[in-house]
Design a protein around this motif. Structure first.
Motif, mmCIF file in Angstrom:
data_model
loop_
_atom_site.group_PDB
_atom_site.id
_atom_site.type_symbol
_atom_site.label_atom_id
_atom_site.label_comp_id
_atom_site.label_asym_id
_atom_site.label_seq_id
_atom_site.Cartn_x
_atom_site.Cartn_y
_atom_site.Cartn_z
ATOM 1 N N ASN A 145 0.825 -1.205 0.000
ATOM 2 C CA ASN A 145 0.000 0.000 0.000
ATOM 3 C C ASN A 145 0.859 1.255 0.000
ATOM 4 O OD1 ASN A 145 -2.740 -0.792 -0.078
ATOM 5 N ND2 ASN A 145 -2.600 -1.523 2.026
ATOM 6 N N LEU A 168 -2.692 -2.576 -3.770
ATOM 7 C CA LEU A 168 -3.616 -1.729 -3.007
ATOM 8 C C LEU A 168 -4.898 -2.501 -2.708
ATOM 9 C CD1 LEU A 168 -3.826 1.230 -1.958
ATOM 10 C CD2 LEU A 168 -5.021 1.770 -4.095
ATOM 11 N N ASP A 169 -5.467 -2.254 -1.519
ATOM 12 C CA ASP A 169 -6.681 -2.974 -1.145
ATOM 13 C C ASP A 169 -7.834 -2.575 -2.065
ATOM 14 O OD1 ASP A 169 -8.513 -0.823 0.559
ATOM 15 O OD2 ASP A 169 -6.371 -0.428 0.703
ATOM 16 N N ARG A 177 -4.580 5.202 0.197
ATOM 17 C CA ARG A 177 -5.551 4.478 1.004
ATOM 18 C C ARG A 177 -6.856 5.244 1.060
ATOM 19 N NH1 ARG A 177 -1.210 3.366 5.786
ATOM 20 N NH2 ARG A 177 -0.039 1.685 4.759
#
Length: 516
Positions: free
Chosen positions: A264, A295-296, A269
């Motif tokens: 990340n 990345l989430d 975020r």
């Protein structure tokens, strides 16, 4: 000697210039120190002569910096700055040695050090950068850089003995590159406290040289972990802009592998995103960066939604093309929102997304956009509908939803003034299947009332299926020309075709002859 020194203070500039020339020839340390002391009063001609003889002044300048009083040190610093004398960088660094009892003006020394380091870095960015030195000096720039790095590395190793060690470390990181032994030593093999200074500089310095060094580490095997951490953690706009401007359009396999290690990036975020601060020219780079890192999903979707709603046309395309995790309903919603935007560019972009994203009622929406008052939108609609010619529709109309058939017909008529002529030609095609298909297509598109002559010509077709298809279509029209076209079929040898004609024409006959 004394006479030449006294001549430096006379009013006649020509005499002063001759005195300077004589002192340069004599190479007297005392005389050259006095020349440097009077740096502020020299004429442009004298300055030019001194700049061209900087090597002759090197020792005197060093003496003034290390041992001169406040006035003499100031004059030497000004001269060094004026001539961009990179060879004096090690001397400037030594002025921060804590063992020195006097350092007259530390802030001015720091400013001069930063200036020289910056100028030397700029030279390697652009070899055409202005310099007071000759071409022969510029050819030695790489050697000068290595000497400076060696001096800075030595000082960094003994940081406890120096004031302002962070300045020394930053200068080293600015001028070094990933392959320099000095860089590898300080970043991998120095003691813990030195590495803390390195980490501080990597995460805080806004000098382009440091920021580029961080990026360069992503292009090598086994990148430094602190450089990777800096990419992940820095949120200052200067670094973000530099990273996005540097990011390759087509990253190499090695760069992709190293970015995957980052995981990340803090400013991407979901709870930290503020993409409105990203310059429009860098929005597509944001999408490329997101595609490189792990990345989430929530953060990816949030970034994509923002780009689809507020991004440039290129950023929107990139967001849809690279990030595939957004729900189709959300994409549809964003496309429709942009379709009503006051910005012509945004509206044109949304127009181009209607079909590719299978937005409901896309055909009708495109047809409406053909009449838009905005030229960009009209052109976008035409381009999207350009493939909808008569041949394409004939081949694919049965695949369309029946509810949009009339809209397709309207669209064809708007886009192509020769639509009726092309359908007429299709109904005269040598192949029976093509003639029948064309007749059924114009009926489905609700264009049959404008093609009565072409349909009437099929009444005489030798094929029963073609005649019956034409009769069924003409029978749906109450126009006199359509009824007249059916009259010959009352005596057709095919009973099914006769029945169609009689059923339509019999009421007419009855109304004319009540006795019947």
């Amino acid at each position: 000697m004394n006479a030449l020194i006294l001549a430096l203070d006379v009013d006649d500039p020509d005499i002063r210039e001759r005195a300077v020339s004589a002192l340069l020839v004599q190479q007297s340390a005392r005389g050259l120190v006095e020349v440097i002391r009077r740096n502020a009063t020299h004429t442009p001609a004298i300055r030019k002569r001194l700049e061209s003889h900087s090597s002759a002044l090197e020792a005197a300048i060093k003496q003034c910096l290390l041992h001169g009083n406040h006035e003499l040190q100031y004059s030497a610093l000004e001269f060094v700055r004026l001539t961009s004398d990179f060879r004096q960088i090690p001397t400037l660094v030594s002025l921060f040695d804590n063992s020195r009892s006097v350092n007259h003006q530390p802030e001015l020394i720091i400013q001069t050090l930063r200036y020289l380091v910056g100028r030397l870095y700029e030279h390697f960015l652009d070899k055409s950068v202005d310099s007071v030195y000759s071409s022969s000096f510029l050819k030695n720039a790489e050697q000068i850089r290595r000497d400076v790095l060696s001096s800075l590395a030595s000082a960094a190793e003994h940081y406890q003995e120096f004031d302002r060690p962070e300045e020394i470390v930053e200068s080293l990181l600015v001028l070094g590159d990933v392959s320099d032994p000095a860089i590898r030593k300080i970043m991998w093999h120095s003691d813990g406290e030195t590495r803390e200074y390195v980490e501080q500089v990597l995460k805080e310095s806004k000098h382009i040289g440091v920021m580029q060094l961080i990026c360069d580490f992503t292009e090598v095997n086994y990148p430094n972990s602190k450089a990777i951490e800096a990419i992940a953690e820095r949120e200052d706009p200067e670094f973000i802009s530099h990273l996005l401007r540097w990011l390759p359009d087509k990253p190499s396999d090695l760069v992709q592998t190293n970015f995957k290690q980052i995981g990340n990036i803090s400013w991407l975020r979901a709870n930290r995103q503020n993409l409105k601060k990203i310059p429009q020219a860098l929005q597509t780079a944001v999408i490329r960066l997101i595609s490189l890192i792990d990345l989430d999903l929530a953060s990816k979707k949030q970034a994509q939604k923002w780009m689809l709603q507020y991004g440039t046309t290129e950023a929107k395309e990139a967001a849809i093309g690279i990030l595939r995790n957004l729900d189709s309903m959300e994409v549809t919603e964003m496309v429709l929102e942009n379709l009503d935007s006051e910005d012509p560019i945004q509206q044109a972009w949304a127009t181009c997304q209607l079909r590719s994203n299978q937005v409901p009622d896309a055909i009708n929406l495109l047809i409406n956009k053909i009449d838009s008052p905005l030229e960009e939108v009209r052109e976008a609609a035409r381009q999207e509908l350009s493939s909808f010619d008569v041949d394409y529709v004939l081949e694919h109309y049965e695949e369309f939803n029946a509810q949009v058939w009339p809209a397709v017909g309207k669209m064809l008529m708007k886009l192509n003034p020769k639509t009726v002529l092309e359908f007429s030609r299709a109904m005269a095609h040598p192949l029976r299947k093509r003639r029948t298909q064309a007749a059924r297509c114009v009926h489905a598109l609700n264009l049959h009332d404008q093609l009565i002559p072409a349909l009437a010509s099929l009444i005489e077709d030798p094929d029963d299926t073609v005649r019956r298809t034409s009769a069924e279509i003409l029978a749906t029209l109450e126009l006199p020309a359509a009824r007249q076209a059916l009259v010959p079929l009352v005596t057709d040898h095919n009973s099914r075709i006769r029945d169609i004609a009689v059923k339509v024409l019999q009421p007419d006959q009855t109304s004319k002859n009540p006795s019947l």
